[in-house]
Design a protein around this motif. Structure first.
Motif, PDB file in Angstrom:
ATOM      1  N   UNK A   1       0.842  -1.188   0.000  1.00  0.00           N
ATOM      2  CA  UNK A   1       0.000   0.000   0.000  1.00  0.00           C
ATOM      3  C   UNK A   1       0.883   1.246   0.000  1.00  0.00           C
ATOM      4  N   UNK A   2       0.494   2.220  -0.752  1.00  0.00           N
ATOM      5  CA  UNK A   2       1.263   3.459  -0.866  1.00  0.00           C
ATOM      6  C   UNK A   2       1.046   4.345   0.354  1.00  0.00           C
ATOM      7  N   UNK A   3       2.096   5.055   0.696  1.00  0.00           N
ATOM      8  CA  UNK A   3       2.068   5.983   1.833  1.00  0.00           C
ATOM      9  C   UNK A   3       2.586   7.334   1.353  1.00  0.00           C
ATOM     10  N   UNK A   4       1.947   8.408   1.815  1.00  0.00           N
ATOM     11  CA  UNK A   4       2.393   9.762   1.480  1.00  0.00           C
ATOM     12  C   UNK A   4       2.915  10.410   2.751  1.00  0.00           C
ATOM     13  N   UNK A   5       4.093  11.030   2.629  1.00  0.00           N
ATOM     14  CA  UNK A   5       4.663  11.728   3.779  1.00  0.00           C
ATOM     15  C   UNK A   5       5.248  13.057   3.320  1.00  0.00           C
ATOM     16  N   UNK A   6       5.272  13.993   4.253  1.00  0.00           N
ATOM     17  CA  UNK A   6       5.861  15.304   3.995  1.00  0.00           C
ATOM     18  C   UNK A   6       7.320  15.257   4.455  1.00  0.00           C
ATOM     19  N   UNK A   7       8.202  15.775   3.612  1.00  0.00           N
ATOM     20  CA  UNK A   7       9.616  15.899   3.973  1.00  0.00           C
ATOM     21  C   UNK A   7       9.951  17.386   3.923  1.00  0.00           C
ATOM     22  N   UNK A   8       9.667  18.119   5.010  1.00  0.00           N
ATOM     23  CA  UNK A   8       9.862  19.570   4.992  1.00  0.00           C
ATOM     24  C   UNK A   8      11.309  19.997   4.746  1.00  0.00           C
ATOM     25  N   UNK A   9      12.269  19.184   5.128  1.00  0.00           N
ATOM     26  CA  UNK A   9      13.671  19.538   4.906  1.00  0.00           C
ATOM     27  C   UNK A   9      13.986  19.633   3.419  1.00  0.00           C
ATOM     28  N   UNK A  10      13.313  18.804   2.598  1.00  0.00           N
ATOM     29  CA  UNK A  10      13.542  18.830   1.152  1.00  0.00           C
ATOM     30  C   UNK A  10      12.426  19.575   0.410  1.00  0.00           C
ATOM     31  N   UNK A  11      11.466  20.128   1.153  1.00  0.00           N
ATOM     32  CA  UNK A  11      10.338  20.863   0.564  1.00  0.00           C
ATOM     33  C   UNK A  11       9.598  19.997  -0.442  1.00  0.00           C
ATOM     34  N   UNK A  12       9.193  18.814   0.018  1.00  0.00           N
ATOM     35  CA  UNK A  12       8.442  17.956  -0.886  1.00  0.00           C
ATOM     36  C   UNK A  12       7.651  16.902  -0.114  1.00  0.00           C
ATOM     37  N   UNK A  17       6.195   3.312  -1.966  1.00  0.00           N
ATOM     38  CA  UNK A  17       5.606   2.020  -2.322  1.00  0.00           C
ATOM     39  C   UNK A  17       6.542   0.958  -1.752  1.00  0.00           C
ATOM     40  N   UNK A  18       6.036   0.175  -0.824  1.00  0.00           N
ATOM     41  CA  UNK A  18       6.849  -0.852  -0.156  1.00  0.00           C
ATOM     42  C   UNK A  18       8.135  -0.256   0.423  1.00  0.00           C
ATOM     43  N   UNK A  19       8.034   0.946   1.000  1.00  0.00           N
ATOM     44  CA  UNK A  19       9.165   1.592   1.654  1.00  0.00           C
ATOM     45  C   UNK A  19      10.099   2.364   0.744  1.00  0.00           C
ATOM     46  N   UNK A  20       9.921   2.248  -0.571  1.00  0.00           N
ATOM     47  CA  UNK A  20      10.781   2.958  -1.525  1.00  0.00           C
ATOM     48  C   UNK A  20      10.088   4.231  -2.005  1.00  0.00           C
TER      49      UNK A  20
END
Length: 100
Positions: A1-12, A17-20
């Motif tokens: 299952x896909x996961x969406x996360x915010x990476x504020x350090x990289x502004x994105x 998908x499966x951790x990648x």
């Protein structure tokens, strides 16, 4: 299952998908109450799975939940908003009329 996360350090925002990391939606540094999405990209190795839409939906939902006015400069994000008008009320008021 896909996961969406915010990476504020990289502004994105990233979609995993499966951790990648399968793709990302870049934004300019958040200043005040606005978030400006500038570029979205999904690795071709993960293409055809709808991960771009999953990514943008997650990013827009997070921006909405954080009370940020959304500015979709990225064409993919803009097309997504056109196709999902439930996000129009959360656009920056200066561009909202173009989406109504």
């Amino acid at each position: 299952m896909a996961e969406v996360r915010n990476d504020p350090a990289q502004h994105r925002y990233e979609v995993l998908e499966d951790g990648a990391v399968a793709g990302f939606a870049e934004y300019m540094e958040v200043r005040g109450d606005r978030i400006v999405f500038t570029h979205t990209e999904v690795d071709p190795a993960f293409g055809g799975k709808g991960l771009g839409s999953v990514l943008v939906a997650g990013a827009l939902e997070d921006a909405r939940d954080r009370d940020l006015a959304i500015v979709p400069i990225c064409p993919f994000v803009a097309r997504y908003v056109h196709a999902h008008p439930e996000f129009v009320p959360f656009l920056d008021e200066r561009i909202r009329k173009a989406f109504e």
